[in-house]
Design an enzyme around this catalytic site. Structure first.
Site, short mmCIF file in Angstrom:
data_model
loop_
_atom_site.label_atom_id
_atom_site.label_comp_id
_atom_site.label_asym_id
_atom_site.label_seq_id
_atom_site.Cartn_x
_atom_site.Cartn_y
_atom_site.Cartn_z
N ASP A 64 3.54 1.47 -4.90
CA ASP A 64 3.45 0.01 -5.05
C ASP A 64 4.39 -0.38 -6.20
OD1 ASP A 64 2.63 -2.67 -4.87
OD2 ASP A 64 0.57 -2.12 -4.45
N HIS A 93 -1.62 -6.36 8.51
CA HIS A 93 -2.08 -7.68 9.00
C HIS A 93 -1.42 -8.84 8.26
CE1 HIS A 93 -5.80 -8.29 6.12
NE2 HIS A 93 -4.68 -8.13 5.44
#
Length: 342
Positions: free
Chosen positions: A206, A252
């Site tokens: 990340d 998503h």
């Protein structure tokens, strides 16, 4: 002689009214969460007067608030008139393992209510309305409104954390030598995976900002010697050689094109015999009530993104170079969608 009118069955109309009134219940739960009523009741039953004195509210108004919520199983009133926690209201406590307090607080934030007031525009146009309303994308808006961002991410972070144990109970990660958790934030799930799988190593992937507190988290979990951090963005090339690439609540957020790009990056990086693990809500293709169906409306409103059915994930995997092998349900409304490279 008078004729009595025919009695109509109004059960469906009142059932609908109950749903329509849901916004009122949402506000009531949120107020109770903000006041910390469930925390005050952790020590045992109290009168509305005692509760009000401890949380700084009006006694009569507090009684009326809790009386309404008790009818929905959130708090309960005893025969002596004192209120107590119920299994549901226990999860409004700040220190509850699966606390929903953060989400309850978010649901009464004025900015959130303003955004949902524009759902009709999204349904009419088919386009996310938040960028039009705010004049910027969601992430830029959060950076410009840090208080709202804190409330928002605390809410969804708490919801995400409540899914960790169900995921670990449903899926065995110990078969993997190295697990790469993609856009993993601080790394709560990866830390849980390494605790479950003592011979497995982990790579937390990340941005620098997202992972600044990660070393302390992994140290506290006792697995700091088995994880490394690599920095990058959502659609950048991924660390190579992992046996499993985990995307939890990431795909998503993407358009189809970006979702395919992210998964293709995993396809390029994955070790021979490795597996892709997309952890998301799988929308049932029937009338079943499902949390994913309401989260899908959030995504539509804010990002123009979506939750997907198993058939849609099968197509997405295939386009990215994977074969979907199975979707493992958990005790939470989330599934581990597994794929292998082809």
């Amino acid at each position: 002689m008078s004729v009595l009118p025919e009695v109509r069955d109004q059960s469906d109309s009142y059932a609908l009214l109950h749903l329509i009134q849901g916004a009122v219940i949402t506000q009531a739960i949120s107020v109770a969460a903000r006041l910390g009523v469930a925390d005050v009741l952790a020590g045992g039953p109290l009168s509305a007067t005692d509760i009000a004195a401890r949380v700084g509210s009006d006694a009569q108004a507090t009684h009326r608030l809790l009386r309404a919520l008790a009818g929905h199983g959130v708090f309960a009133v005893r025969g002596d008139g004192r209120y107590e926690n119920t299994p549901m209201s226990e999860h409004l406590r700040e220190d509850a393992p699966d606390s929903m307090r953060g989400f309850a607080v978010l649901m009464s934030h004025p900015m959130l209510w303003q955004e949902w007031g524009h759902l009709a525009a999204t349904v009419e146009s088919g386009e996310a309305n938040l960028p039009k309303l705010r004049g910027m994308g969601a992430l830029d808006f959060f950076h410009a409104n840090l208080d709202y961002a804190r409330v928002f991410f605390e809410a969804f972070g708490g919801l995400s954390a409540s899914e960790t144990d169900p995921i670990l109970a449903a899926y065995d990660f110990s078969v993997f030598g190295t697990v790469v958790d993609v856009i993993a934030g601080r790394g709560n799930l990866l830390a849980g995976i390494l605790k479950q799988a003592p011979d497995t190593k982990g790579v937390l992937y990340d941005s620098k900002v997202a992972t600044v507190d990660s070393p302390a988290l992994f140290e506290a979990a006792g697995v700091a010697d088995r994880f490394t951090i690599e920095h990058g963005g959502y659609l950048d090339k991924l660390p190579t050689g992992g046996d499993a690439y985990v995307f939890k609540h990431i795909i998503h957020d993407f358009s189809r094109a970006d979702a395919v790009t992210a998964l293709r990056n995993a396809r390029e990086a994955i070790a021979p015999g490795g597996k892709l693990l997309v952890i998301e809500y799988v929308i049932p293709e029937n009338n079943e009530q499902h949390l994913g169906k309401t989260i899908d409306l959030w995504l539509m409103l804010m990002l123009g993104a979506q939750e997907r059915t198993l058939a849609e994930y099968t197509e997405l995997f295939a386009e990215a170079g994977f074969q979907l092998t199975r979707a493992v349900p958990t005790s939470a409304p989330i599934s581990v969608i597994e794929g292998i490279p082809v």
